[in-house]
Design a protein around this motif. Structure first.
Motif, PDB file in Angstrom:
ATOM      1  N   LEU A 169      -6.716 -12.217  18.300  1.00 18.65           N
ATOM      2  CA  LEU A 169      -6.454 -10.976  17.584  1.00 18.65           C
ATOM      3  C   LEU A 169      -7.317 -10.952  16.325  1.00 18.65           C
ATOM      4  CD1 LEU A 169      -2.549 -10.822  17.847  1.00 18.65           C
ATOM      5  CD2 LEU A 169      -4.267  -9.935  19.436  1.00 18.65           C
ATOM      6  N   ILE A 170      -8.096  -9.893  16.153  1.00 11.36           N
ATOM      7  CA  ILE A 170      -8.962  -9.775  14.986  1.00 11.36           C
ATOM      8  C   ILE A 170      -8.534  -8.558  14.166  1.00 11.36           C
ATOM      9  CG2 ILE A 170     -10.884 -10.895  16.163  1.00 11.36           C
ATOM     10  CD1 ILE A 170     -12.181  -8.158  16.512  1.00 11.36           C
ATOM     11  N   GLY A 171      -8.784  -8.612  12.881  1.00  8.60           N
ATOM     12  CA  GLY A 171      -8.415  -7.507  12.001  1.00  8.60           C
ATOM     13  C   GLY A 171      -8.303  -7.989  10.569  1.00  8.60           C
ATOM     14  N   HIS A 172      -8.107  -7.053   9.664  1.00 16.48           N
ATOM     15  CA  HIS A 172      -8.006  -7.384   8.251  1.00 16.48           C
ATOM     16  C   HIS A 172      -6.747  -8.206   7.955  1.00 16.48           C
ATOM     17  CE1 HIS A 172     -11.437  -5.307   6.697  1.00 16.48           C
ATOM     18  NE2 HIS A 172     -11.069  -4.137   7.171  1.00 16.48           N
ATOM     19  N   THR A 173      -6.769  -8.895   6.836  1.00 17.83           N
ATOM     20  CA  THR A 173      -5.591  -9.625   6.359  1.00 17.83           C
ATOM     21  C   THR A 173      -4.406  -8.678   6.241  1.00 17.83           C
ATOM     22  OG1 THR A 173      -6.978 -11.155   5.097  1.00 17.83           O
ATOM     23  CG2 THR A 173      -4.675 -10.963   4.432  1.00 17.83           C
ATOM     24  N   GLY A 174      -3.264  -9.122   6.755  1.00 18.09           N
ATOM     25  CA  GLY A 174      -2.054  -8.318   6.635  1.00 18.09           C
ATOM     26  C   GLY A 174      -1.900  -7.244   7.684  1.00 18.09           C
ATOM     27  N   ALA A 282      -8.459 -13.948  13.647  1.00 15.71           N
ATOM     28  CA  ALA A 282      -9.701 -14.003  12.871  1.00 15.71           C
ATOM     29  C   ALA A 282      -9.851 -12.717  12.074  1.00 15.71           C
ATOM     30  CB  ALA A 282     -10.908 -14.211  13.791  1.00 15.71           C
ATOM     31  N   ASN A 283     -10.573 -12.817  10.968  1.00 17.11           N
ATOM     32  CA  ASN A 283     -10.821 -11.654  10.110  1.00 17.11           C
ATOM     33  C   ASN A 283     -12.218 -11.077  10.270  1.00 17.11           C
ATOM     34  OD1 ASN A 283      -9.051 -13.618   7.835  1.00 17.11           O
ATOM     35  ND2 ASN A 283      -8.240 -11.684   8.584  1.00 17.11           N
ATOM     36  N   ALA A 284     -13.183 -11.898  10.671  1.00 18.13           N
ATOM     37  CA  ALA A 284     -14.580 -11.454  10.610  1.00 18.13           C
ATOM     38  C   ALA A 284     -15.350 -11.827  11.862  1.00 18.13           C
ATOM     39  CB  ALA A 284     -15.251 -12.051   9.378  1.00 18.13           C
ATOM     40  N   VAL A 285     -14.766 -11.508  13.026  1.00 19.54           N
ATOM     41  CA  VAL A 285     -15.376 -11.838  14.309  1.00 19.54           C
ATOM     42  C   VAL A 285     -15.614 -10.549  15.091  1.00 19.54           C
ATOM     43  CG1 VAL A 285     -14.874 -12.881  16.559  1.00 19.54           C
ATOM     44  CG2 VAL A 285     -14.453 -14.171  14.476  1.00 19.54           C
ATOM     45  N   GLY A 286     -16.669 -10.527  15.895  1.00 15.73           N
ATOM     46  CA  GLY A 286     -16.904  -9.400  16.785  1.00 15.73           C
ATOM     47  C   GLY A 286     -16.963  -8.073  16.051  1.00 15.73           C
ATOM     48  N   ALA A 361      -6.504  -6.824   0.335  1.00 17.81           N
ATOM     49  CA  ALA A 361      -5.877  -5.953   1.324  1.00 17.81           C
ATOM     50  C   ALA A 361      -4.436  -5.644   0.928  1.00 17.81           C
ATOM     51  CB  ALA A 361      -5.910  -6.612   2.696  1.00 17.81           C
ATOM     52  N   PHE A 362      -3.859  -4.648   1.580  1.00 18.91           N
ATOM     53  CA  PHE A 362      -2.489  -4.222   1.281  1.00 18.91           C
ATOM     54  C   PHE A 362      -1.683  -4.323   2.577  1.00 18.91           C
ATOM     55  CE2 PHE A 362       1.054  -1.711  -0.110  1.00 18.91           C
ATOM     56  CZ  PHE A 362       1.012  -1.720  -1.495  1.00 18.91           C
ATOM     57  N   SER A 363      -0.949  -5.414   2.719  1.00 15.10           N
ATOM     58  CA  SER A 363      -0.245  -5.690   3.966  1.00 15.10           C
ATOM     59  C   SER A 363       1.092  -4.960   4.025  1.00 15.10           C
ATOM     60  CB  SER A 363      -0.002  -7.194   4.110  1.00 15.10           C
ATOM     61  OG  SER A 363       0.897  -7.641   3.105  1.00 15.10           O
ATOM     62  N   THR A 364       1.610  -4.856   5.246  1.00 16.58           N
ATOM     63  CA  THR A 364       2.955  -4.290   5.426  1.00 16.58           C
ATOM     64  C   THR A 364       3.989  -5.174   4.746  1.00 16.58           C
ATOM     65  OG1 THR A 364       2.325  -3.263   7.532  1.00 16.58           O
ATOM     66  CG2 THR A 364       4.678  -3.614   7.143  1.00 16.58           C
TER      67      THR A 364
END
Length: 414
Positions: A169-174, A282-286, A361-364
């Motif tokens: 699963l990739i995406g920003h922090t939070g 991961a935060n910075a893949v693909g 970042a602004f997480s849930t």
């Protein structure tokens, strides 16, 4: 202003779309009269190419109107097959109905197979539209968050978990990458181990090492063989920060039934337990590579490694979804107007982060913490201190304060 002239070569051709009944098409050719066009309509079915049921001649202005209408209705031009390959064109346009039929058959067969597999299991639980086999309760099973929102976009991920695919699963922090896996595990009663690749994690921590205890040399399994032997779910967090030696060890077990060879232990082979699952975040893949500069220290990953995973891009919840999470988590005190405003603030903060106006970042999770403190104190600014401002730089705090005040008037103002 006069309408632009139609260019003959650009607009002649076969306009097609797939429907439930077959492939519907309009053929545009030059008519006998100057600046006029012949339009023919038909529908192809599985039994063969359909005959022309509409045949008319229109001028350039009427053709313009038809072209706009066809675009809205989903027709696409295939000028290359105007005369030469009508049957091939019909085959292409019928692809989606055929694919849907085959997919439905495959899904029915899979459900039947899964039902047989789960009859002798500990039970099943419904997550999304899937029945997920349950494991056994244990101390490593995460706690269920009853307010967690399983979005329909998670269904493919849950299905891959059932099928024992390796999921990244990739995406920003939070964005909720780890929590999604943990909440599937919580509901299906599977224990979870997490290994965070923080630059300090060694291959020994991950695979295992020899140690001396009480004068005796002992082997200590790392998190990977432990999860494989005991049938746990292993989450490799921030895998784009992992050392190459750790990635090399992982490669051996990336296939669904891949085995681990412990070279340091005389080439002992560790076979995976049937319940073992392997995940990575991961935060910075693909697709997230464009944000690598926001995550200092993240490593590049080659295509050969990524191709061994099913990689899903997870974005933050939509404002509507996040408002629902606030309502469910802080019920019965949270109201829809409050939740909608708070979700809008979070969305604006994330937009600022994407523009690189914010460095954090602004997480849930952060939003929920702020909302909970706010409802206790009755003061958004006071609650934002420990929940938001103290966690970011002074520059970020000032920008977030401005976003909050754009949505919420300061206390005491009219």
């Amino acid at each position: 202003m006069t309408a632009p002239e139609l260019t003959e070569d650009e607009n002649l051709g076969l306009y097609q779309r797939a429907t439930e009944n077959g492939a519907e098409w309009w053929r545009v050719t030059v008519a006998d009269r100057p600046e006029n066009y012949r339009l023919e309509h038909g529908i192809d079915t599985a039994s063969g190419r359909g005959s022309v049921d509409i045949d008319l001649v229109v001028d350039a202005e009427n053709l313009r109107a038809k072209l706009k209408k066809w675009r809205r209705e989903g027709f696409a031009i295939d000028a290359d097959n105007l005369e030469s390959e009508p049957d091939a064109a019909a085959g292409r346009i019928a692809f989606m109905p055929e694919l849907q039929r085959v997919a439905a058959q495959a899904s029915a067969a899979k459900r039947k197979h899964e039902q047989k597999q789960t009859e002798a299991h500990h039970g099943i639980v419904r997550i999304g539209f899937l029945d997920v086999p349950c494991g056994e309760d244990g101390p490593l099973v995460p706690r269920v968050n009853p307010a967690y929102l399983f979005s329909p976009r998670f269904n493919d991920i849950v299905e891959d978990i059932v099928e024992n695919r390796r999921v990244m699963l990739i995406g920003h922090t939070g964005a909720g990458k780890t929590s999604l896996i943990e909440q599937v595990a919580a509901r299906s009663r599977h224990g979870v181990l997490r290994s965070n690749m923080n630059g300090q994690t060694t291959v020994g921590d991950f695979v295992g090492f020899w140690t001396v205890k009480g004068g005796e040399t002992l082997w200590v399994d790392g998190v990977l063989p432990t999860a494989m032997r005991e049938g746990l779910w292993l989450i490799v967090d921030e895998i784009d920060f992992a050392e190459p030696s750790i990635l090399a060890a992982l490669t051996a077990v990336l296939e669904p039934h891949g085995r681990l060879v412990l070279k340091e232990k005389g080439n002992e082979i560790v076979a995976p337990h049937p319940s073992f699952r392997l995940f990575a975040t991961a935060n910075a893949v693909g697709a997230m590579s464009q944000f690598r500069h926001l995550y200092q220290g993240a490593n590049l990953m080659n295509d050969a490694f990524l191709d061994r995973w099913r990689v899903y891009l997870l974005d933050y919840l939509t404002p509507a979804e996040e408002a629902d999470v606030l309502l469910r988590t802080l019920a019965p005190n949270m109201t829809r107007p409050l939740a909608t405003t708070l979700a809008a603030i979070a969305a604006d903060c994330r937009a600022a982060f994407a523009r690189e106006d914010l460095s954090s970042a602004f997480s849930t999770r952060r939003l929920l913490d702020w909302a909970e403190l706010m409802m206790r104190s009755g003061d958004p600014e006071r609650a934002a201190g420990p929940a938001i401002y103290a966690k970011v730089s002074p520059e970020d705090a000032a920008l977030i304060r401005g976003i909050i005040r754009h949505h919420i008037a300061p206390a005491g103002s009219e």
